[in-house]
Write a protein that holds these residues in place. Sequence first.
Motif, PDB file in Angstrom:
ATOM      1  N   LEU A   1       0.875  -1.102   0.015  1.00  0.00           N
ATOM      2  CA  LEU A   1       0.090  -0.092  -0.093  1.00  0.00           C
ATOM      3  C   LEU A   1       0.672   1.306  -0.032  1.00  0.00           C
ATOM      4  O   LEU A   1       1.712   1.448   1.132  1.00  0.00           O
ATOM      5  N   THR A   2       0.664   1.941  -1.038  1.00  0.00           N
ATOM      6  CA  THR A   2       1.823   3.304  -1.123  1.00  0.00           C
ATOM      7  C   THR A   2       0.785   4.729  -0.845  1.00  0.00           C
ATOM      8  O   THR A   2      -0.370   4.489  -1.425  1.00  0.00           O
ATOM      9  N   ILE A   3       1.193   5.209   0.151  1.00  0.00           N
ATOM     10  CA  ILE A   3       0.450   6.586   0.589  1.00  0.00           C
ATOM     11  C   ILE A   3       1.455   7.871   0.268  1.00  0.00           C
ATOM     12  O   ILE A   3       2.498   7.779   0.479  1.00  0.00           O
ATOM     13  N   GLU A   4       0.750   8.672  -0.483  1.00  0.00           N
ATOM     14  CA  GLU A   4       1.493   9.972  -0.805  1.00  0.00           C
ATOM     15  C   GLU A   4       1.125  11.066   0.500  1.00  0.00           C
ATOM     16  O   GLU A   4      -0.070  11.079   0.836  1.00  0.00           O
ATOM     17  N   PHE A   5       2.195  11.561   0.828  1.00  0.00           N
ATOM     18  CA  PHE A   5       1.918  12.733   1.892  1.00  0.00           C
ATOM     19  C   PHE A   5       2.255  13.940   1.326  1.00  0.00           C
ATOM     20  O   PHE A   5       3.070  14.031   0.799  1.00  0.00           O
ATOM     21  N   SER A   6       1.320  15.286   1.483  1.00  0.00           N
ATOM     22  CA  SER A   6       1.904  16.289   1.070  1.00  0.00           C
ATOM     23  C   SER A   6       1.495  17.468   2.237  1.00  0.00           C
ATOM     24  O   SER A   6       0.652  17.505   3.148  1.00  0.00           O
ATOM     25  N   TYR A  37      13.075  14.556   3.708  1.00  0.00           N
ATOM     26  CA  TYR A  37      13.321  16.057   3.709  1.00  0.00           C
ATOM     27  C   TYR A  37      12.698  16.813   2.610  1.00  0.00           C
ATOM     28  O   TYR A  37      13.218  17.591   1.972  1.00  0.00           O
ATOM     29  N   ASP A  38      11.540  16.466   2.221  1.00  0.00           N
ATOM     30  CA  ASP A  38      10.952  16.961   0.955  1.00  0.00           C
ATOM     31  C   ASP A  38       9.526  17.579   1.275  1.00  0.00           C
ATOM     32  O   ASP A  38       8.761  17.107   2.357  1.00  0.00           O
ATOM     33  N   GLU A  39       9.099  18.414   0.531  1.00  0.00           N
ATOM     34  CA  GLU A  39       7.741  18.982   0.881  1.00  0.00           C
ATOM     35  C   GLU A  39       6.720  18.025   1.000  1.00  0.00           C
ATOM     36  O   GLU A  39       5.639  17.995   1.442  1.00  0.00           O
ATOM     37  N   ASN A  40       6.760  17.062  -0.233  1.00  0.00           N
ATOM     38  CA  ASN A  40       5.737  16.301  -0.480  1.00  0.00           C
ATOM     39  C   ASN A  40       6.752  14.584  -0.666  1.00  0.00           C
ATOM     40  O   ASN A  40       7.761  14.805  -1.025  1.00  0.00           O
ATOM     41  N   THR A  41       6.020  13.669   0.011  1.00  0.00           N
ATOM     42  CA  THR A  41       6.656  12.402  -0.063  1.00  0.00           C
ATOM     43  C   THR A  41       5.787  11.215  -0.063  1.00  0.00           C
ATOM     44  O   THR A  41       4.686  11.243  -0.098  1.00  0.00           O
ATOM     45  N   GLU A  42       6.326  10.187  -0.403  1.00  0.00           N
ATOM     46  CA  GLU A  42       5.259   8.829  -0.601  1.00  0.00           C
ATOM     47  C   GLU A  42       6.114   7.590   0.192  1.00  0.00           C
ATOM     48  O   GLU A  42       7.418   7.679   0.217  1.00  0.00           O
ATOM     49  N   TYR A  43       5.410   6.593   1.002  1.00  0.00           N
ATOM     50  CA  TYR A  43       6.039   5.746   1.394  1.00  0.00           C
ATOM     51  C   TYR A  43       5.141   4.274   1.131  1.00  0.00           C
ATOM     52  O   TYR A  43       3.912   4.344   0.939  1.00  0.00           O
ATOM     53  N   THR A  44       5.711   3.399   0.846  1.00  0.00           N
ATOM     54  CA  THR A  44       5.113   2.178   0.624  1.00  0.00           C
ATOM     55  C   THR A  44       4.973   1.114   1.991  1.00  0.00           C
ATOM     56  O   THR A  44       6.118   0.776   2.347  1.00  0.00           O
ATOM     57  N   PHE A  45       3.791   0.900   2.556  1.00  0.00           N
ATOM     58  CA  PHE A  45       3.579  -0.004   3.577  1.00  0.00           C
ATOM     59  C   PHE A  45       3.695  -1.203   3.087  1.00  0.00           C
ATOM     60  O   PHE A  45       2.778  -1.703   2.375  1.00  0.00           O
ATOM     61  N   THR A  46       4.472  -2.206   3.707  1.00  0.00           N
ATOM     62  CA  THR A  46       4.648  -3.660   3.448  1.00  0.00           C
ATOM     63  C   THR A  46       4.062  -4.575   4.423  1.00  0.00           C
ATOM     64  O   THR A  46       4.371  -5.770   4.375  1.00  0.00           O
TER      65      THR A  46
END
Length: 86
Positions: A1-6, A37-46
């Motif tokens: 599951l990949t979630i984008e954060f802004s 260290y980015d304004e927006n990032t994403e992470y894939t939960f496994t």
Amino acid sequence: LTIEFSANPPTTKDAATHYEWHFFNQQNPRSAFLIRYDENTEYTFTEAGTTRVVLYEILNGDTIRYNAISFSICIGIVQSPDIRVL
């Protein structure tokens, strides 16, 4: 599951503003397992579990905004019964 954060900064943000995303898991809630260290990032939960994500907005070395969210990820396998049509 990949979630984008802004960070969704205001339209008049200072150019010296930078962002830090800290990701914590339930096994070690005091030490981030990932910092971005980015304004927006994403992470894939496994893996299933509870994750806390904290966004720091930093201007000239001072934290000016702090936002934390916690959520749980449930990952599982559903097995269906073997069905035969006669």
